[in-house]
Design a protein around this motif. Structure first.
Motif, mmCIF file in Angstrom:
data_model
loop_
_atom_site.group_PDB
_atom_site.id
_atom_site.type_symbol
_atom_site.label_atom_id
_atom_site.label_comp_id
_atom_site.label_asym_id
_atom_site.label_seq_id
_atom_site.Cartn_x
_atom_site.Cartn_y
_atom_site.Cartn_z
ATOM 1 N N ARG A 124 2.166 -56.610 -25.559
ATOM 2 C CA ARG A 124 1.986 -57.289 -24.033
ATOM 3 C C ARG A 124 2.473 -56.269 -23.161
ATOM 4 N N ALA A 125 3.588 -55.657 -22.888
ATOM 5 C CA ALA A 125 3.787 -54.923 -21.594
ATOM 6 C C ALA A 125 2.321 -53.467 -21.213
ATOM 7 N N TYR A 126 2.050 -53.170 -22.533
ATOM 8 C CA TYR A 126 1.272 -52.114 -21.930
ATOM 9 C C TYR A 126 0.097 -51.601 -22.906
ATOM 10 N N PRO A 127 -0.698 -52.536 -22.262
ATOM 11 C CA PRO A 127 -2.216 -52.482 -23.569
ATOM 12 C C PRO A 127 -2.877 -51.265 -22.245
ATOM 13 N N PRO A 128 -3.455 -50.999 -23.505
ATOM 14 C CA PRO A 128 -4.789 -50.206 -22.603
ATOM 15 C C PRO A 128 -5.509 -50.355 -22.050
ATOM 16 N N CYS A 129 -5.604 -50.173 -20.371
ATOM 17 C CA CYS A 129 -6.594 -50.230 -19.707
ATOM 18 C C CYS A 129 -7.891 -50.670 -19.356
ATOM 19 N N ASP A 130 -8.357 -51.726 -18.822
ATOM 20 C CA ASP A 130 -9.698 -52.194 -19.483
ATOM 21 C C ASP A 130 -10.432 -50.830 -19.124
ATOM 22 N N GLN A 131 -10.240 -50.063 -18.351
ATOM 23 C CA GLN A 131 -11.095 -48.750 -18.358
ATOM 24 C C GLN A 131 -11.051 -48.072 -19.975
ATOM 25 N N ILE A 132 -10.014 -48.367 -20.479
ATOM 26 C CA ILE A 132 -10.427 -47.555 -21.815
ATOM 27 C C ILE A 132 -10.631 -48.635 -22.296
ATOM 28 N N LEU A 133 -10.504 -49.753 -22.541
ATOM 29 C CA LEU A 133 -11.546 -50.899 -23.980
ATOM 30 C C LEU A 133 -12.710 -51.023 -23.798
ATOM 31 N N GLN A 134 -13.364 -50.703 -21.897
ATOM 32 C CA GLN A 134 -14.689 -50.872 -21.685
ATOM 33 C C GLN A 134 -14.995 -49.978 -20.453
ATOM 34 N N PRO A 135 -14.814 -49.011 -20.743
ATOM 35 C CA PRO A 135 -15.366 -48.487 -19.512
ATOM 36 C C PRO A 135 -17.019 -48.027 -19.147
ATOM 37 N N THR A 136 -16.666 -47.649 -17.828
ATOM 38 C CA THR A 136 -17.906 -47.546 -17.334
ATOM 39 C C THR A 136 -19.068 -47.366 -17.660
ATOM 40 N N ASP A 137 -20.363 -46.888 -17.196
ATOM 41 C CA ASP A 137 -21.669 -46.656 -18.412
ATOM 42 C C ASP A 137 -21.642 -45.544 -18.075
ATOM 43 N N ALA A 138 -21.100 -44.274 -16.531
ATOM 44 C CA ALA A 138 -20.854 -43.350 -16.708
ATOM 45 C C ALA A 138 -20.040 -42.696 -17.309
ATOM 46 N N THR A 139 -19.089 -42.695 -17.806
ATOM 47 C CA THR A 139 -17.862 -42.833 -18.317
ATOM 48 C C THR A 139 -18.930 -41.778 -20.164
ATOM 49 N N ILE A 140 -18.178 -40.834 -20.028
ATOM 50 C CA ILE A 140 -18.410 -40.243 -21.435
ATOM 51 C C ILE A 140 -17.050 -40.832 -22.627
ATOM 52 N N VAL A 141 -17.988 -41.487 -23.593
ATOM 53 C CA VAL A 141 -17.007 -42.047 -24.400
ATOM 54 C C VAL A 141 -16.844 -40.987 -25.930
ATOM 55 N N CYS A 142 -17.505 -39.841 -26.417
ATOM 56 C CA CYS A 142 -18.047 -39.596 -27.381
ATOM 57 C C CYS A 142 -18.261 -38.191 -26.658
ATOM 58 N N ARG A 143 -17.015 -36.952 -26.827
ATOM 59 C CA ARG A 143 -16.730 -36.123 -26.760
ATOM 60 C C ARG A 143 -17.548 -34.795 -27.051
ATOM 61 N N CYS A 144 -17.422 -35.015 -28.351
ATOM 62 C CA CYS A 144 -17.777 -33.656 -29.210
ATOM 63 C C CYS A 144 -19.419 -33.648 -28.962
ATOM 64 N N GLU A 145 -20.477 -35.321 -28.752
ATOM 65 C CA GLU A 145 -21.397 -34.969 -28.253
ATOM 66 C C GLU A 145 -22.148 -35.405 -27.136
ATOM 67 N N GLU A 146 -21.258 -35.616 -25.802
ATOM 68 C CA GLU A 146 -21.578 -36.133 -24.733
ATOM 69 C C GLU A 146 -22.154 -37.325 -24.665
ATOM 70 N N VAL A 147 -21.966 -38.393 -24.868
ATOM 71 C CA VAL A 147 -22.491 -39.743 -25.324
ATOM 72 C C VAL A 147 -21.928 -40.708 -24.353
ATOM 73 N N THR A 148 -22.272 -41.088 -23.095
ATOM 74 C CA THR A 148 -21.428 -41.871 -22.518
ATOM 75 C C THR A 148 -21.260 -43.638 -22.789
ATOM 76 N N ALA A 149 -20.833 -44.949 -21.686
ATOM 77 C CA ALA A 149 -20.488 -45.736 -22.818
ATOM 78 C C ALA A 149 -22.006 -46.770 -22.131
ATOM 79 N N GLY A 150 -22.278 -45.712 -21.128
ATOM 80 C CA GLY A 150 -23.675 -47.045 -20.669
ATOM 81 C C GLY A 150 -24.813 -46.575 -22.159
ATOM 82 N N GLU A 151 -24.836 -45.220 -22.423
ATOM 83 C CA GLU A 151 -25.648 -44.940 -23.663
ATOM 84 C C GLU A 151 -25.260 -45.744 -25.448
ATOM 85 N N ILE A 152 -24.297 -46.196 -25.090
ATOM 86 C CA ILE A 152 -23.631 -46.918 -26.389
ATOM 87 C C ILE A 152 -24.793 -48.609 -26.209
ATOM 88 N N ARG A 153 -23.451 -48.617 -24.887
ATOM 89 C CA ARG A 153 -24.406 -49.879 -23.870
ATOM 90 C C ARG A 153 -25.549 -50.204 -24.679
#
Length: 229
Positions: A124-153
Motif C-alpha cells: 500500500r505504501a510503495y505501489p508502482p507510480c502511475d507513469q509505470i502502470l500507464q506510461p505516456t504515449d511517447a514512452t518506450i515500453v518494449c526496449r528490445c523492439e523500441e515500441v512505445t506505449a502509444g503504439e500499444i494503445r
C-alpha cells in the motif's frame, strides 16, 4: 543532468546522462508459464504469480513452487517456503506421512506468516507510480523492439485484446527478453484500453529458450549418452 540526494546530513550530487528508476520486484514466471500452470493477477503487487496453496502445490499435481517465483515476500519468507514445500513433496512421495508433514510445517508456517505481516503495508505504501502502470504515449515500453506505449494503445484500437495479438501487430515482446521487462506494462495498458481485467487480458506466451543463450553455449553442450540395454 545530475542526481542530487542527502545522506548522513550531507548533500551529494552525481553528474550523469542517464537515470534508471527502480519500481520494485515481481515474480519471474516464465518457467511456470511454460509449464502451463494456472496464474493469477495480484492487484496489490500489480503482477502475475502462479496459483499455489500454502504448501507450494500448484495446479499441476507433480509441480510445486517456492520462493519469490510464487510471489514476492522477501528472502526469509522465501527460505521458509522452500522448507515447507520440500516437506510437502516428501509427503506426496510417501517418504513421510501427512501428519508428520503438518507437525514439521506448523512452526515454519507460523514464522512465514510473521514475515509476511509487513507485506500489505509495503504494497500500500510503495505501489508502482502511475507513469509505470500507464506510461505516456511517447514512452518506450518494449526496449528490445523500441515500441512505445502509444503504439500499444493503437493495437487495442485495432481490436487487440491481449499481449500476443499486440506482439503480432507491433513486435512488442518479440525481442530477446520475451516480455520480461515490458510484459506487465503491455498487459496493464491493454486492460485499461479494453476495459478487461489483467487476468482476462493475459500474458505473453513463452517460447524456448527461456533466456537468451549464445551459439557457443549451445555448441559446448555435451551430447546425451544413449541408454544402455
Amino acid at each position: 543532468k545530475a542526481v542530487c540526494f542527502t545522506v548522513g546530513g550531507h548533500s551529494k550530487r552525481i553528474e550523469t546522462e542517464t537515470v534508471l528508476l527502480h519500481q520494485g520486484v515481481v515474480p519471474n514466471i516464465q518457467i511456470s508459464q511454460a509449464l502451463s500452470l494456472d496464474h493469477h493477477y495480484d492487484t496489490a503487487q500489480h503482477c502475475f504469480h502462479p496459483v499455489s496453496d500454502s504448501y507450494g502445490q500448484t495446479s499441476a499435481a507433480k509441480i510445486s513452487i517456492a520462493g519469490d517465483g510464487a510471489g514476492i515476500a522477501g528472502a526469509k519468507a522465501a527460505a521458509l517456503s522452500g522448507r515447507i514445500t520440500a516437506l510437502n513433496v516428501l509427503s506426496i512421495m510417501g517418504k513421510i506421512s501427512t501428519a508428520d508433514r503438518d507437525v514439521a510445517c506448523a512452526p515454519l508456517l507460523q514464522k512465514r506468516t510473521r514475515e509476511n505481516t509487513i507485506r500489505p503495508f509495503l504494497d500500500r505504501a510503495y505501489p508502482p507510480c502511475d507513469q509505470i502502470l500507464q506510461p505516456t504515449d511517447a514512452t518506450i515500453v518494449c526496449r528490445c523492439e523500441e515500441v512505445t506505449a502509444g503504439e500499444i494503445r493503437k493495437t487495442a484500437a485495432l481490436g487487440s485484446k491481449g499481449p500476443n495479438q499486440t506482439k503480432a501487430l507491433s513486435r512488442a515482446g518479440m525481442g530477446p527478453c520475451q516480455g520480461r521487462f515490458c510484459g506487465l506494462t503491455v498487459t496493464g495498458i491493454l486492460a485499461a484500453e479494453t476495459g478487461q481485467t489483467p487476468d482476462e487480458t493475459g500474458t505473453y506466451r513463452i517460447r524456448s529458450p527461456i533466456k537468451p543463450i549464445s551459439l557457443g553455449e549451445l555448441a559446448a553442450l555435451q551430447p546425451l549418452e544413449k541408454e544402455q540395454g
